[in-house]
Scaffold this motif. Structure first.
Motif, PDB file in Angstrom:
ATOM      1  N   ALA A 105     -20.361  63.260  -3.059  1.00  0.00           N
ATOM      2  CA  ALA A 105     -19.278  62.274  -3.011  1.00  0.00           C
ATOM      3  C   ALA A 105     -19.859  60.863  -2.799  1.00  0.00           C
ATOM      4  O   ALA A 105     -19.437  59.904  -3.443  1.00  0.00           O
ATOM      5  N   ARG A 106     -20.869  60.772  -1.938  1.00  0.00           N
ATOM      6  CA  ARG A 106     -21.480  59.468  -1.646  1.00  0.00           C
ATOM      7  C   ARG A 106     -22.163  58.912  -2.901  1.00  0.00           C
ATOM      8  O   ARG A 106     -22.006  57.731  -3.245  1.00  0.00           O
ATOM      9  N   ALA A 107     -22.924  59.770  -3.581  1.00  0.00           N
ATOM     10  CA  ALA A 107     -23.628  59.311  -4.793  1.00  0.00           C
ATOM     11  C   ALA A 107     -22.619  58.774  -5.809  1.00  0.00           C
ATOM     12  O   ALA A 107     -22.883  57.769  -6.474  1.00  0.00           O
ATOM     13  N   CYS A 108     -21.465  59.424  -5.904  1.00  0.00           N
ATOM     14  CA  CYS A 108     -20.442  58.945  -6.850  1.00  0.00           C
ATOM     15  C   CYS A 108     -19.879  57.615  -6.393  1.00  0.00           C
ATOM     16  O   CYS A 108     -19.701  56.701  -7.192  1.00  0.00           O
ATOM     17  N   ARG A 109     -19.618  57.521  -5.085  1.00  0.00           N
ATOM     18  CA  ARG A 109     -19.079  56.264  -4.554  1.00  0.00           C
ATOM     19  C   ARG A 109     -20.033  55.116  -4.830  1.00  0.00           C
ATOM     20  O   ARG A 109     -19.647  54.015  -5.176  1.00  0.00           O
ATOM     21  N   GLU A 110     -21.324  55.400  -4.664  1.00  0.00           N
ATOM     22  CA  GLU A 110     -22.322  54.335  -4.806  1.00  0.00           C
ATOM     23  C   GLU A 110     -22.830  54.213  -6.235  1.00  0.00           C
ATOM     24  O   GLU A 110     -23.714  53.415  -6.521  1.00  0.00           O
ATOM     25  N   ALA A 154     -27.346  66.293 -24.139  1.00  0.00           N
ATOM     26  CA  ALA A 154     -26.152  66.100 -23.317  1.00  0.00           C
ATOM     27  C   ALA A 154     -25.106  65.428 -24.192  1.00  0.00           C
ATOM     28  O   ALA A 154     -25.390  64.417 -24.828  1.00  0.00           O
ATOM     29  N   VAL A 155     -23.934  66.017 -24.272  1.00  0.00           N
ATOM     30  CA  VAL A 155     -22.867  65.428 -25.092  1.00  0.00           C
ATOM     31  C   VAL A 155     -21.750  64.958 -24.177  1.00  0.00           C
ATOM     32  O   VAL A 155     -21.164  65.761 -23.453  1.00  0.00           O
ATOM     33  N   ASP A 156     -21.496  63.659 -24.186  1.00  0.00           N
ATOM     34  CA  ASP A 156     -20.383  63.137 -23.404  1.00  0.00           C
ATOM     35  C   ASP A 156     -19.174  63.066 -24.321  1.00  0.00           C
ATOM     36  O   ASP A 156     -19.068  62.179 -25.168  1.00  0.00           O
ATOM     37  N   ALA A 157     -18.278  64.027 -24.164  1.00  0.00           N
ATOM     38  CA  ALA A 157     -17.109  64.102 -25.044  1.00  0.00           C
ATOM     39  C   ALA A 157     -15.883  63.480 -24.388  1.00  0.00           C
ATOM     40  O   ALA A 157     -14.755  63.749 -24.784  1.00  0.00           O
ATOM     41  N   ASP A 158     -16.102  62.661 -23.357  1.00  0.00           N
ATOM     42  CA  ASP A 158     -15.003  61.996 -22.669  1.00  0.00           C
ATOM     43  C   ASP A 158     -15.002  60.527 -23.080  1.00  0.00           C
ATOM     44  O   ASP A 158     -16.030  59.857 -22.951  1.00  0.00           O
ATOM     45  N   PRO A 159     -13.874  60.016 -23.579  1.00  0.00           N
ATOM     46  CA  PRO A 159     -13.853  58.620 -24.027  1.00  0.00           C
ATOM     47  C   PRO A 159     -14.211  57.622 -22.925  1.00  0.00           C
ATOM     48  O   PRO A 159     -14.619  56.492 -23.197  1.00  0.00           O
ATOM     49  N   ASN A 160     -14.086  58.022 -21.672  1.00  0.00           N
ATOM     50  CA  ASN A 160     -14.443  57.092 -20.592  1.00  0.00           C
ATOM     51  C   ASN A 160     -15.934  57.101 -20.278  1.00  0.00           C
ATOM     52  O   ASN A 160     -16.367  56.568 -19.259  1.00  0.00           O
ATOM     53  N   ASP A 161     -16.684  57.703 -21.133  1.00  0.00           N
ATOM     54  CA  ASP A 161     -18.121  57.952 -20.954  1.00  0.00           C
ATOM     55  C   ASP A 161     -18.704  57.726 -19.547  1.00  0.00           C
ATOM     56  O   ASP A 161     -19.083  56.643 -19.178  1.00  0.00           O
ATOM     57  N   ASN A 162     -18.785  58.811 -18.814  1.00  0.00           N
ATOM     58  CA  ASN A 162     -19.326  58.783 -17.461  1.00  0.00           C
ATOM     59  C   ASN A 162     -20.614  59.573 -17.304  1.00  0.00           C
ATOM     60  O   ASN A 162     -21.278  59.478 -16.287  1.00  0.00           O
ATOM     61  N   LEU A 163     -20.897  60.385 -18.308  1.00  0.00           N
ATOM     62  CA  LEU A 163     -22.053  61.274 -18.157  1.00  0.00           C
ATOM     63  C   LEU A 163     -23.363  60.475 -18.152  1.00  0.00           C
ATOM     64  O   LEU A 163     -24.283  60.821 -17.409  1.00  0.00           O
ATOM     65  N   GLY A 164     -23.422  59.414 -18.951  1.00  0.00           N
ATOM     66  CA  GLY A 164     -24.637  58.577 -19.003  1.00  0.00           C
ATOM     67  C   GLY A 164     -25.078  58.132 -17.612  1.00  0.00           C
ATOM     68  O   GLY A 164     -26.183  58.463 -17.164  1.00  0.00           O
ATOM     69  N   PRO A 165     -24.204  57.415 -16.878  1.00  0.00           N
ATOM     70  CA  PRO A 165     -24.591  56.981 -15.527  1.00  0.00           C
ATOM     71  C   PRO A 165     -24.942  58.158 -14.610  1.00  0.00           C
ATOM     72  O   PRO A 165     -25.862  58.058 -13.799  1.00  0.00           O
ATOM     73  N   ALA A 166     -24.244  59.282 -14.751  1.00  0.00           N
ATOM     74  CA  ALA A 166     -24.535  60.445 -13.900  1.00  0.00           C
ATOM     75  C   ALA A 166     -25.940  60.976 -14.177  1.00  0.00           C
ATOM     76  O   ALA A 166     -26.574  61.568 -13.309  1.00  0.00           O
ATOM     77  N   LEU A 167     -26.415  60.742 -15.408  1.00  0.00           N
ATOM     78  CA  LEU A 167     -27.765  61.190 -15.769  1.00  0.00           C
ATOM     79  C   LEU A 167     -28.787  60.073 -15.576  1.00  0.00           C
ATOM     80  O   LEU A 167     -29.971  60.256 -15.853  1.00  0.00           O
ATOM     81  N   GLY A 168     -28.309  58.906 -15.159  1.00  0.00           N
ATOM     82  CA  GLY A 168     -29.198  57.761 -14.999  1.00  0.00           C
ATOM     83  C   GLY A 168     -29.611  57.186 -16.341  1.00  0.00           C
ATOM     84  O   GLY A 168     -30.678  56.586 -16.466  1.00  0.00           O
ATOM     85  N   MET A 169     -28.770  57.347 -17.354  1.00  0.00           N
ATOM     86  CA  MET A 169     -29.099  56.836 -18.692  1.00  0.00           C
ATOM     87  C   MET A 169     -28.109  55.754 -19.101  1.00  0.00           C
ATOM     88  O   MET A 169     -26.907  55.885 -18.858  1.00  0.00           O
ATOM     89  N   GLU A 170     -28.635  54.741 -19.731  1.00  0.00           N
ATOM     90  CA  GLU A 170     -27.771  53.636 -20.141  1.00  0.00           C
ATOM     91  C   GLU A 170     -27.174  53.938 -21.518  1.00  0.00           C
ATOM     92  O   GLU A 170     -27.905  54.302 -22.447  1.00  0.00           O
ATOM     93  N   VAL A 171     -25.866  53.784 -21.613  1.00  0.00           N
ATOM     94  CA  VAL A 171     -25.197  54.063 -22.895  1.00  0.00           C
ATOM     95  C   VAL A 171     -25.179  52.788 -23.724  1.00  0.00           C
ATOM     96  O   VAL A 171     -24.572  51.791 -23.349  1.00  0.00           O
ATOM     97  N   MET A 172     -25.891  52.830 -24.850  1.00  0.00           N
ATOM     98  CA  MET A 172     -25.976  51.616 -25.670  1.00  0.00           C
ATOM     99  C   MET A 172     -25.056  51.691 -26.877  1.00  0.00           C
ATOM    100  O   MET A 172     -24.625  50.697 -27.416  1.00  0.00           O
ATOM    101  N   ARG A 173     -24.788  52.899 -27.323  1.00  0.00           N
ATOM    102  CA  ARG A 173     -23.935  53.042 -28.516  1.00  0.00           C
ATOM    103  C   ARG A 173     -23.226  54.387 -28.470  1.00  0.00           C
ATOM    104  O   ARG A 173     -23.707  55.330 -27.841  1.00  0.00           O
TER     105      ARG A 173
END
Ligand SMILES: Nc1ncnc2c1ncn2[C@@H]1O[C@H](COP(=O)(O)OP(=O)(O)OP(=O)(O)O)[C@@H](O)[C@H]1O
Ligand SMILES: [Mg+2]
Length: 251
Positions: free
Chosen positions: A219-224, A34-53
């Motif tokens: 929408a709810r999952a995103c809100r929460e 999975a490549v998160d190419a967005d500087p606001n890095d949101n893909l990690g949380p959406a995948l339930g993964m913690e972004v460390m670096r």
């Protein structure tokens, strides 16, 4: 298979990327990068993964601090090693976060090396899914190389379709190989596509589009801020699974 997800801001690119990854995983198409190419890095949380670096931090570090290069190692080899270290490992899904864009200064050397390393890294995966920022910075800079499927996400508006059309033209003019571009219209209600949107799609010659439903569960999952990857049994998740089925069987 390399899938890039692009589109106007807020249309649902990260949501789609997460569920595409979930659907590929469910089909056993593993491992996935999975490549998160967005500087606001949101893909990690959406995948339930913690972004460390992030790759951006490594790049900055390399340029600002000029690391000591161990004896017998080239600058390129060190950067490649650091790049591999920046991959966050998960269960069947690894995550590479591009991080913030480059500041002023010459990054060509580092970028060229990174491009090569990402290319090599992605060969270790059966699928690569790239969640792009609004616009197509990484695609146009070729950081991520050729893609098999470009999913252009639009909301259910005429304006959104026009933006998708512009992005497709941009992709056509870019010197990057895209095998197939597919329009995805997101957040469509039970009544289906409106006549105006349908007309705009036909007029723009965008080809058959794929429709994803408005889904309160999503929408709810995103809100929460809970992970999205597992929401495959929601109406939205089922539609994404169908989309993935068509892409996989076409391959
Ligand atoms: N099908 C859907 N049904 C309901 N809500 C949705 C749907 N798709 C996306 N959303 C909501 O829309 C918002 C934006 O989604 P998302 O973050 O995926 O968009 P994005 O294109 O990645 O945004 P950005 O351009 O900021 O990266 C989120 O709150 C998400 O929950
Ligand atoms: Mg996003």
């Amino acid at each position: 298979m390399r899938i890039a997800v692009a589109g106007k801001g807020g249309t649902g690119k990260t949501t789609l990327s997460a569920l595409v990854i979930g659907a590929l995983k469910q089909r056993g198409i593993l491992p996935i990068l999975a490549v998160d190419a967005d500087p606001n890095d949101n893909l990690g949380p959406a995948l339930g993964m913690e972004v460390m670096r992030t790759l951006g931090e490594i790049r900055e570090d390399f340029i600002d601090r000029r690391p000591d290069i161990p004896a017998g190692m080239t600058k390129g080899a060190l950067l490649e090693m650091r790049m591999h270290q920046s991959v966050i490992e998960g269960q069947g899904v690894d995550l590479l976060v591009m991080g913030r864009p480059e500041g002023p200064g010459c990054y060509c050397f580092v970028n060229n090396l990174l491009r090569k390393s990402i290319e090599e890294l992605s060969r270790n995966y059966r699928a690569v899914v790239i969640d792009n920022e609004a616009g197509m910075e990484h695609l146009s800079r070729k950081t991520v190389g050729a893609v098999d499927r470009l999913l252009l996400v639009s909301d259910h508006t005429v304006k959104g379709i026009r933006t998708a059309l512009r992005l497709r033209k941009l992709a056509d003019n870019m010197d990057v190989t895209v095998k197939e571009t597919r329009l995805v219209v997101n957040r469509v209600g039970a009544d289906g596509l409106s006549d105006a949107v349908r007309w705009e799609i036909e007029e723009g010659g965008l080809g058959p589009c794929f429709i994803l439903p408005e889904d309160e569960g999503i929408a709810r999952a995103c809100r929460e801020d809970t992970p999205l990857i597992g929401l495959l049994e929601t109406p939205y998740g089922r539609a994404v699974r169908k989309l993935v089925d068509t892409m996989v069987t076409q391959d």
